[in-house]
Each structure stands twice: as structure tokens, then as C-alpha cells.
Motif scaffolding. Structure first.
Motif, PDB file in Angstrom:
ATOM      1  N   GLU A 139       0.853  -1.201   0.000  1.00  0.00           N
ATOM      2  CA  GLU A 139       0.000   0.000   0.000  1.00  0.00           C
ATOM      3  C   GLU A 139       0.887   1.249   0.000  1.00  0.00           C
ATOM      4  N   LEU A 140       0.590   2.142  -0.922  1.00  0.00           N
ATOM      5  CA  LEU A 140       1.309   3.422  -0.991  1.00  0.00           C
ATOM      6  C   LEU A 140       0.329   4.548  -0.684  1.00  0.00           C
ATOM      7  N   THR A 141       0.810   5.564   0.002  1.00  0.00           N
ATOM      8  CA  THR A 141      -0.053   6.701   0.347  1.00  0.00           C
ATOM      9  C   THR A 141       0.643   8.009   0.006  1.00  0.00           C
ATOM     10  N   ASP A 142       0.016   8.786  -0.854  1.00  0.00           N
ATOM     11  CA  ASP A 142       0.468  10.160  -1.102  1.00  0.00           C
ATOM     12  C   ASP A 142      -0.332  11.057  -0.155  1.00  0.00           C
ATOM     13  N   VAL A 143       0.349  11.994   0.473  1.00  0.00           N
ATOM     14  CA  VAL A 143      -0.330  12.894   1.413  1.00  0.00           C
ATOM     15  C   VAL A 143      -0.286  14.301   0.842  1.00  0.00           C
ATOM     16  N   TYR A 144      -1.424  14.993   0.878  1.00  0.00           N
ATOM     17  CA  TYR A 144      -1.422  16.339   0.319  1.00  0.00           C
ATOM     18  C   TYR A 144      -2.416  17.243   1.008  1.00  0.00           C
ATOM     19  N   ALA A 145      -2.162  18.529   0.877  1.00  0.00           N
ATOM     20  CA  ALA A 145      -3.060  19.538   1.436  1.00  0.00           C
ATOM     21  C   ALA A 145      -3.511  20.451   0.305  1.00  0.00           C
ATOM     22  N   VAL A 146      -4.793  20.780   0.335  1.00  0.00           N
ATOM     23  CA  VAL A 146      -5.383  21.619  -0.714  1.00  0.00           C
ATOM     24  C   VAL A 146      -5.743  22.982  -0.128  1.00  0.00           C
ATOM     25  N   LEU A 147      -5.157  24.022  -0.679  1.00  0.00           N
ATOM     26  CA  LEU A 147      -5.554  25.394  -0.336  1.00  0.00           C
ATOM     27  C   LEU A 147      -6.484  25.838  -1.455  1.00  0.00           C
ATOM     28  N   LYS A 148      -7.778  25.693  -1.190  1.00  0.00           N
ATOM     29  CA  LYS A 148      -8.742  25.921  -2.256  1.00  0.00           C
ATOM     30  C   LYS A 148      -8.788  27.394  -2.656  1.00  0.00           C
ATOM     31  N   GLY A 149      -8.830  27.633  -3.951  1.00  0.00           N
ATOM     32  CA  GLY A 149      -8.893  28.995  -4.458  1.00  0.00           C
ATOM     33  C   GLY A 149     -10.121  29.728  -3.951  1.00  0.00           C
ATOM     34  N   ALA A 150      -9.958  31.023  -3.691  1.00  0.00           N
ATOM     35  CA  ALA A 150     -11.043  31.814  -3.099  1.00  0.00           C
ATOM     36  C   ALA A 150     -12.036  32.313  -4.151  1.00  0.00           C
ATOM     37  N   ASP A 151     -11.697  32.170  -5.413  1.00  0.00           N
ATOM     38  CA  ASP A 151     -12.564  32.677  -6.468  1.00  0.00           C
ATOM     39  C   ASP A 151     -13.228  31.501  -7.196  1.00  0.00           C
ATOM     40  N   ALA A 153     -14.714  31.269  -9.832  1.00  0.00           N
ATOM     41  CA  ALA A 153     -14.475  31.239 -11.278  1.00  0.00           C
ATOM     42  C   ALA A 153     -13.058  30.775 -11.601  1.00  0.00           C
ATOM     43  N   ASN A 154     -12.203  30.664 -10.565  1.00  0.00           N
ATOM     44  CA  ASN A 154     -10.807  30.277 -10.805  1.00  0.00           C
ATOM     45  C   ASN A 154     -10.327  29.107  -9.958  1.00  0.00           C
ATOM     46  N   ASN A 155     -11.164  28.641  -9.015  1.00  0.00           N
ATOM     47  CA  ASN A 155     -10.623  27.627  -8.098  1.00  0.00           C
ATOM     48  C   ASN A 155     -10.547  26.214  -8.667  1.00  0.00           C
ATOM     49  N   LYS A 156     -10.959  26.035  -9.911  1.00  0.00           N
ATOM     50  CA  LYS A 156     -10.715  24.740 -10.580  1.00  0.00           C
ATOM     51  C   LYS A 156      -9.301  24.710 -11.170  1.00  0.00           C
ATOM     52  N   ARG A 157      -8.713  25.865 -11.287  1.00  0.00           N
ATOM     53  CA  ARG A 157      -7.315  25.931 -11.745  1.00  0.00           C
ATOM     54  C   ARG A 157      -6.409  25.541 -10.577  1.00  0.00           C
ATOM     55  N   ILE A 158      -5.414  24.689 -10.867  1.00  0.00           N
ATOM     56  CA  ILE A 158      -4.568  24.164  -9.788  1.00  0.00           C
ATOM     57  C   ILE A 158      -3.092  24.323 -10.141  1.00  0.00           C
ATOM     58  N   VAL A 159      -2.306  24.760  -9.154  1.00  0.00           N
ATOM     59  CA  VAL A 159      -0.847  24.656  -9.250  1.00  0.00           C
ATOM     60  C   VAL A 159      -0.390  23.781  -8.089  1.00  0.00           C
ATOM     61  N   LEU A 160       0.674  23.035  -8.299  1.00  0.00           N
ATOM     62  CA  LEU A 160       1.028  21.986  -7.338  1.00  0.00           C
ATOM     63  C   LEU A 160       2.536  21.955  -7.105  1.00  0.00           C
ATOM     64  N   VAL A 161       2.904  21.740  -5.841  1.00  0.00           N
ATOM     65  CA  VAL A 161       4.314  21.540  -5.502  1.00  0.00           C
ATOM     66  C   VAL A 161       4.453  20.162  -4.856  1.00  0.00           C
ATOM     67  N   THR A 162       5.507  19.444  -5.191  1.00  0.00           N
ATOM     68  CA  THR A 162       5.659  18.086  -4.662  1.00  0.00           C
ATOM     69  C   THR A 162       7.105  17.746  -4.318  1.00  0.00           C
ATOM     70  N   GLY A 163       7.239  16.794  -3.401  1.00  0.00           N
ATOM     71  CA  GLY A 163       8.524  16.172  -3.082  1.00  0.00           C
ATOM     72  C   GLY A 163       8.216  14.748  -2.667  1.00  0.00           C
ATOM     73  N   HIS A 164       9.219  13.849  -2.708  1.00  0.00           N
ATOM     74  CA  HIS A 164       8.910  12.474  -2.280  1.00  0.00           C
ATOM     75  C   HIS A 164       9.434  12.245  -0.871  1.00  0.00           C
ATOM     76  N   TYR A 165       8.572  11.641  -0.047  1.00  0.00           N
ATOM     77  CA  TYR A 165       8.971  11.453   1.351  1.00  0.00           C
ATOM     78  C   TYR A 165       9.585  10.090   1.616  1.00  0.00           C
ATOM     79  N   ASP A 166       9.576   9.213   0.615  1.00  0.00           N
ATOM     80  CA  ASP A 166      10.244   7.923   0.811  1.00  0.00           C
ATOM     81  C   ASP A 166      11.753   8.098   0.651  1.00  0.00           C
ATOM     82  N   SER A 167      12.507   7.123   1.159  1.00  0.00           N
ATOM     83  CA  SER A 167      13.971   7.177   1.074  1.00  0.00           C
ATOM     84  C   SER A 167      14.507   5.770   0.823  1.00  0.00           C
ATOM     85  N   ARG A 168      15.781   5.674   0.559  1.00  0.00           N
ATOM     86  CA  ARG A 168      16.407   4.359   0.406  1.00  0.00           C
ATOM     87  C   ARG A 168      17.888   4.446   0.778  1.00  0.00           C
ATOM     88  N   ASN A 169      18.487   3.290   0.996  1.00  0.00           N
ATOM     89  CA  ASN A 169      19.951   3.254   1.194  1.00  0.00           C
ATOM     90  C   ASN A 169      20.569   2.446   0.052  1.00  0.00           C
TER      91      ASN A 169
END
Ligand SMILES: [Zn+2]
Length: 477
Positions: A139-151, A153-169
Motif C-alpha cells: 500500500e502506498l499513500t500520497d499525502v497532500y493539502a489543498v488550499l482551495k482557491g477563493a474565487d 471562477a478560478n478555483n478549478k485551476r490548480i498549481v502543485l508543488v511536490t517532493g517524495h517522502y520515501d527514502s532508500r539506502n
């Protein structure tokens, strides 16, 4: 100034005269001075929009101390291998990817509390079937938070920032040994978190998503499933910023003043017709991702964030991949931020010392001020895109007549934020937009420039001067 410049100057003296006497339906434009400076980077400043004082002030809230605390916290889970424990006992013991995920969720929920519940904290879960680097259904889980647009007429438009929280050696299948992953990629995760904390104190017309994904080291699985979900859900995702290895490793040859921004040339998702057009007209340097990279370069010039973006015109580094690729494959514009110089002794390595050389991705090699600077660059880009208007739609270059002018047409930027439009252009050999012409609140402009000699784009500008991503025209009739 060489012959070409002189020639262009002369041409434009003539053009200026013509323009003065012309009857303009929309906008007819010449740029005599601009051409004289065609190769001068100062000319490019014209394409850079002035800084927004509110956004500039918000960037001051980005904290290297917070980022340090978050990276150290992520490292404290021992390993964040995607294959490591995520059952109740493991999570209670505070070791493994499950515990790390719980903490990220709690952290985002805390930011939401601080802004009166302005963030929706969500999980995207799926079971990854066995593959080359996945031994059993996981099972994999992506975690995210949505700051919904205040308008609305525009809140269906989305910009996104991401990083991966998994690691390896050193061993992908080692699920117990330490895999601190401070730089790769607690640094990118910390950028997503810090952008969420700072930007959640503001309101934007469009929506911003702060994402952290799992399964990157196993084959980009977390981002692949997330991007596919976004595509299938018809998300209007305008831009994706992927931060992976933005720790500014403190090796001697590191350049702490620079962050690389990788962008695809020919779009991964381009279909036959688009590929034919790219081959015929030279669109290999004008993917949506590349426009996003140029936009980031502009942000870097307009805001003092503490680091300068260095555009690299390739999808990624040799033999390496990243989560932006998953979004590119689904047709979204996405770029990758990575430190200037990677130290491979400090990535994907068991923590150890051999012959006096220290191996392992440890916090002590991370430059937190650098990560904070990269976070500021990300936050500024997200804030500007979420403040600004949607890009103009159906941008087209009229090609029905053989002539030496260029007429561009477009549909108004959806959402009603645009106050006016600008036409950008550059020489076909130039990396960035060199010239900008304000054309007013119109949907058609004619420029006294040959479409065969330059590359055009159109962008929308709102009443405060925020710019949309530019759109390169398709040939039209
Ligand atoms: Zn990575």
C-alpha cells in the motif's frame, strides 16, 4: 552591432512609420529599440513582471529553522523506505514510512488549524503490485493539502508543488537499515511543507496543492498514480513543481547561489499531429514545461529569494528520473528543481565511513539556508501563478496569407481575471523571451514581424500585474 542588427533597425524605422499611419483594429506593434538589443539580456527584463509586495513579504516568512526541524524529524524515522513498516505497531514505534506519513499528515493539519481550517488534508492510497523494486503488493499513500482557491471562477485551476517522502539506502530491498534521506528527498518534502505553512496564510483565486508522495525510489509509483488520477479526474493542473534533492549538499564544489530547473523539450505526451508540427516549425523548445521553466527564471529575476534558477533544457539528469516525469506523461507542465552539484556519496548509500570517506544522506550535509531559498522560489512561483489569470485559450497564429506580418488571435483568459494581454517573442535561437509588447484588452494583435523569424507567445495579465503562463500559438487559418 552586426549586419543583422543594423538591418533590423532599418527595417523598424520603416515599420514605425507604417505603424503611425496604420488603422489598428487591435494592436500593431514594432520594436525598433528591442531588436537592437536582441542579444542583450537586459532586453529580457521587459518580460519580467514587477514584484508583488504582498508575495515578497510572505517569502520572508519562509524559515530555514523550520525546514531544518522538518528534515531532522523526517530523518528521525530511521528509514522511510516505501517497503518499510506501516502497521500500527511500526507507527507507534516511530520507525518506517508509516510513522513518517502520519507525522506529515499531522503537520499539515497543524498548519490548517493555524489558518482556521483553510487546508483540506487528504490522502491518496493505492496498492502497488510487485515489480522490479517492489517485492509484494504494497500500500502506498500520497499525502497532500489543498488550499482551495477563493474565487469560484478560478478555483478549478490548480498549481502543485511536490517532493517524495520515501527514502532508500544502498540496497533497495533493505527495509530495516537506516536510510536517512535528508537531501533525497526530505529536502523536497520540507519545501512542500514550508510552502503550505507560509502560503496558507494568504488567499489566492486559484487552488494550490502541497503534495508529498511515496514510492519514488521504487519507480515513481506515488506520482504516477497521482498524476493519472489528476488526468482521469480532469484536473485543470496548470503547473507542477517537483523538488528532489534540493539540500544544497555542502561539498566543496557546490554552488549555493544556483538551483537547477529541468524541463522536458518535446512533450512526453505529444501525439502524432503535435509531433509533426514540432518537427516542421521548431517547437522542440516550447513545451508547456519549458514555458513554466522560463516563468520560474522570471520569478528568480523579480524576487530576491536567495538562489537563482539555472534552466537546464532536458527532462532530467543522465540515468536519473523524477516525479515531474509522471506528470509530463499525463500531459501536464512539470519541472524539476535540483541542487547545482550532487554528491553521490550522500545519496542512496548506507551510512558508513570507508577510507576516511563519509557515506550516507545525513542532515549534516544539508544547507538549510539553501533549502529555504529554494522554498522561497517555489512559494513565489506558486503564489504568482495562483494569483494571476488563466492562460489565454486557443492562441493561434494566422497563416492563411503569405505575408511578412504576424497576426495572433486568442480567446479571453477564462475566469475573468485578465485585464489585458501581452505578446512575447524571441529569436528562434534564444533560450528565453526577449521582447514584450502590451496589446491591451484585445483578442487579436498584428505585429510587424515575420512569424518565420521569431517565436511568439501570448500571456494574460491581471489588474495587479500578475502574469499567466505564456502560450505559444498553434498555426491557424
Ligand atoms: Zn529523489
Amino acid at each position: 552591432m552586426g549586419t543583422f542588427g543594423e538591418l533590423m533597425s532599418k527595417t523598424f524605422d520603416v515599420v514605425k512609420h507604417v505603424v503611425k499611419s496604420a488603422l489598428l483594429v487591435a494592436a500593431v506593434v514594432a520594436g525598433a529599440e528591442c531588436w537592437a538589443q536582441a542579444q542583450n539580456s537586459a532586453a529580457r527584463e521587459g518580460a519580467t513582471t514587477p514584484p508583488d509586495p504582498q508575495i515578497a513579504a510572505a517569502l520572508q516568512q519562509v524559515s530555514a529553522k523550520r525546514i531544518q526541524a522538518n528534515i531532522e524529524k523526517l530523518v528521525s524515522f530511521g528509514t522511510r523506505s516505501t517497503l518499510s513498516v506501516q502497521d500500527a505497531a511500526g507507527m507507534a514505534a516511530g520507525r518506517g514510512i508509516g510513522a513518517a506519513r502520519l507525522w506529515i499528515q499531522a503537520e499539515l493539519e497543524q498548519y490548517s488549524k493555524e489558518c482556521g481550517g483553510c487546508l483540506d488534508v487528504e490522502s491518496y492510497r493505492f496498492v502497488q503490485q510487485p515489480g522490479e523494486r517492489v517485492s509484494k503488493p504494497t500500500e502506498l499513500t500520497d499525502v497532500y493539502a489543498v488550499l482551495k482557491g477563493a474565487d469560484p471562477a478560478n478555483n478549478k485551476r490548480i498549481v502543485l508543488v511536490t517532493g517524495h517522502y520515501d527514502s532508500r539506502n544502498s540496497d533497495n530491498f533493505d527495509i530495516k537499515g537506516d536510510a536517512p534521506g535528508a537531501n533525497d528527498d526530505a529536502s523536497g518534502t520540507a519545501v512542500s511543507l514550508e510552502c503550505a505553512r507560509v502560503l496558507s496564510k494568504m488567499k489566492f483565486p486559484a487552488t494550490i496543492i502541497f503534495l508529498t508522495v511515496a514510492g519514488e525510489e521504487q519507480g515513481l509509483y506515488g506520482s504516477q498514480h497521482f498524476a493519472r488520477m489528476a488526468k482521469e479526474s480532469n484536473w485543470n493542473l496548470e503547473a507542477v513543481l517537483n523538488n528532489d534533492i534540493v539540500g544544497g549538499d555542502k561539498s566543496a564544489e557546490q554552488d549555493h547561489a544556483v538551483v537547477r530547473v529541468f524541463s522536458e523539450g518535446v512533450p512526453q505526451a505529444a501525439k502524432d499531429q503535435e509531433l509533426r508540427r514540432i518537427r516542421g516549425l521548431g517547437g522542440e523548445n516550447d513545451s508547456g514545461s519549458r514555458q513554466l521553466a522560463r516563468y520560474i527564471a522570471d520569478v528568480g529575476r523579480a524576487y530576491e529569494v536567495g538562489v537563482k534558477p539555472m534552466l537546464v533544457f532536458r527532462l532530467d539528469r543522465y540515468l536519473r528520473g523524477g516525479d515531474h516525469y509522471s506528470f509530463n506523461q499525463e500531459g501536464f507542465s512539470a519541472v524539476r528543481f535540483t541542487e547545482f552539484r550532487e554528491d553521490f556519496n550522500h545519496q542512496h548509500q548506507n551510512v558508513r565511513t570507508e577510507n576516511g570517506v563519509e557515506y550516507g544522506d545525513l542532515p549534516k550535509f544539508v544547507d538549510y539556508d539553501y533549502v529555504a531559498a529554494v522554498a522561497r522560489l517555489n512559494a513565489a512561483t506558486l503564489a504568482l501563478l495562483a494569483s494571476g489569470p488563466a492562460p489565454p485559450a486557443n492562441v493561434s497564429l494566422v497563416t492563411k496569407d503569405l505575408d511578412n506580418d504576424s497576426t495572433l488571435t486568442w480567446d479571453v483568459s477564462p475566469g475573468g481575471l485578465a485585464a489585458r494581454y501581452e505578446v512575447l517573442w524571441r529569436a528562434t535561437t534564444s533560450p528565453e523571451w526577449e521582447h514584450v509588447q502590451k496589446v491591451g484588452n484585445v483578442t487579436r494583435a498584428t505585429l510587424k514581424l515575420s512569424k518565420d523569424n521569431v517565436i511568439f507567445a501570448v500571456r494574460a495579465i491581471d489588474g495587479q500585474g500578475h502574469a499567466s503562463l505564456p502560450v505559444v500559438p498553434a498555426p491557424g487559418r
